[in-house]
Design an enzyme around this catalytic site. Structure first.
Site, PDB file in Angstrom:
ATOM      1  CB  SER A 191     -46.739  -9.667 -17.120  1.00  0.00           C
ATOM      2  OG  SER A 191     -46.365  -9.422 -15.756  1.00  0.00           O
ATOM      3  CG  ASP A 198     -48.071 -10.726 -11.988  1.00  0.00           C
ATOM      4  OD1 ASP A 198     -47.674 -11.893 -11.521  1.00  0.00           O
ATOM      5  OD2 ASP A 198     -47.223 -10.157 -12.730  1.00  0.00           O
ATOM      6  CG  ASP A 243     -46.545 -13.552 -15.640  1.00  0.00           C
ATOM      7  OD1 ASP A 243     -46.731 -12.531 -14.608  1.00  0.00           O
ATOM      8  OD2 ASP A 243     -45.381 -13.474 -16.187  1.00  0.00           O
ATOM      9  CG  ASP A 269     -43.530 -12.251 -13.145  1.00  0.00           C
ATOM     10  OD1 ASP A 269     -44.623 -11.626 -12.929  1.00  0.00           O
ATOM     11  OD2 ASP A 269     -43.009 -11.924 -14.257  1.00  0.00           O
TER      12      ASP A 269
END
Length: 352
Positions: free
Chosen positions: A107, A246, A248, A250
């Site tokens: 993430s 960010d 990833d 989300d």
């Protein structure tokens, strides 16, 4: 033997090479998950099917291969989606009727870290009970099935295009972005191609920054965790708005034309007011114990209920389902709108 709880608030995560983020342990993790999926499987396909996507970290291919090996040894088919944001894997899992989705990503963490996130067949994070069962299963010896029963591997080259089409649906019918100049900061992560393409297809002039991943620069002074980078870019390009994601995809942070930064709590308020105005809120709003008190007070002044969950978007989602509500999020920029997705999605939240 597992000696401590592996799963945190958002899957498994650690520095690369340290437990549990070693290829050996991730292979065993996939094998344990595969065993559970096989026991539960009742679908038309002879074997369970799992979608696998990654962000842009240099360690991603190693863990992708470990997952593939573990699932195959347990008799589970894997569909490799390549670089794809976390919400993209969740969407494809639901769309294609796969039994689970797995994302190799840490993430917003630096590139030295990596992690593994799991999604159920409905595109939700796995419930605590299944995570605990996976960990218990890992304590048993790993046994590879005979060759004739091994899981098969395939590639889904259209994964990105399918997700782009899905994101475009977040913009209400009849609206477009023509005439807008938008800066997209993709944090050198999984959205580096997808996010600019979504906004361009919807008519915007796009300036892409944080869109040159090299395996080591993900989240490095860019993206939602470093929004000053976006603010400076918006001012430099005299853009109308900026969108920071960010690694990833989300999380979401936004910037207005004057360079002012809007984090998750403020964006959640904007979404709530819009939904209330258009009679689409369905109940109240869920934040977390860390949500700004001002957000709660502002929503209450508008006659909207507000409830707090534990920290973590999975806990926000759980409370939304308990209350029968549709909208929630965290100050970090995890925003969940169950009217448009089953999990947090930075691109779709920005479009809304």
């Amino acid at each position: 033997m597992t000696t401590q709880k592996m799963f945190g608030t958002d899957g498994v995560r650690a520095p690369v090479g340290m437990e549990p983020m070693t290829p050996q342990t991730i292979m065993r993790l996939a094998h344990a998950c595969g065993q559970l999926l096989s026991r539960q499987h009742t679908g038309l396909n002879p074997r369970p099917v799992v979608a696998v996507g990654t962000d842009t970290r240099g360690s991603a291919p190693m863990f992708e291969a470990a997952l593939q090996a573990g699932f195959s040894a347990a008799g589970v088919d894997t569909v490799m989606c390549g670089e794809l944001p976390t919400p993209g894997v969740a969407y494809l899992t639901r769309l294609r009727g796969y039994q689970a989705g797995v994302v190799v990503s840490a993430s917003h963490n630096p590139c030295e870290d990596n992690g593994v996130k799991f999604f159920s067949a409905t595109g939700d994070k796995l419930p605590d009970g299944m995570e605990a069962e996976i960990e218990r299963t890992m304590d048993q010896p790993m046994v590879c099935l005979p060759s004739s029963r091994l899981g098969r591997v395939s590639v889904l080259p259209e994964a990105s295009d399918l997700y782009i089409q899905f994101c475009r649906q977040a913009l209400p019918a009849g609206l477009h972005l023509q005439g807008m100049k938008i800066v997209i900061d993709a944090a050198h992560g999984a959205c580096h191609r997808i996010a600019p393409e979504v906004f361009r297809q919807l008519g915007a002039e796009v300036i892409a920054v944080g869109a040159s991943p090299d395996g080591q620069n993900i989240n490095d002074n860019v993206g939602a965790t470093s929004p000053k980078h976006l603010s400076e870019a918006v001012l430099a390009h005299q853009a109308d708005v900026g969108v920071a994601l960010d690694g990833d995809g989300d999380r979401l942070v936004m910037v207005d034309s004057e360079g002012r930064i809007y984090a998750g709590d403020e964006l959640l308020y904007v979404l709530a007011v819009d939904a209330q105005t258009n009679d689409g809120l369905q109940g109240g709003v869920v934040g977390t114990v860390m949500s700004n008190q001002g957000l709660e007070q502002a929503l209450l002044r508008r006659g909207l209920d507000f409830a707090r969950s534990a920290v973590g978007d999975r806990h926000v989602l759980e409370l939304l389902k308990q209350r029968g509500w549709r909208l929630g999020g965290e100050g970090s920029g995890h925003l969940i709108g169950l009217d448009w997705h089953s999990t947090g999605d930075g691109v779709m939240s920005a479009l809304r």
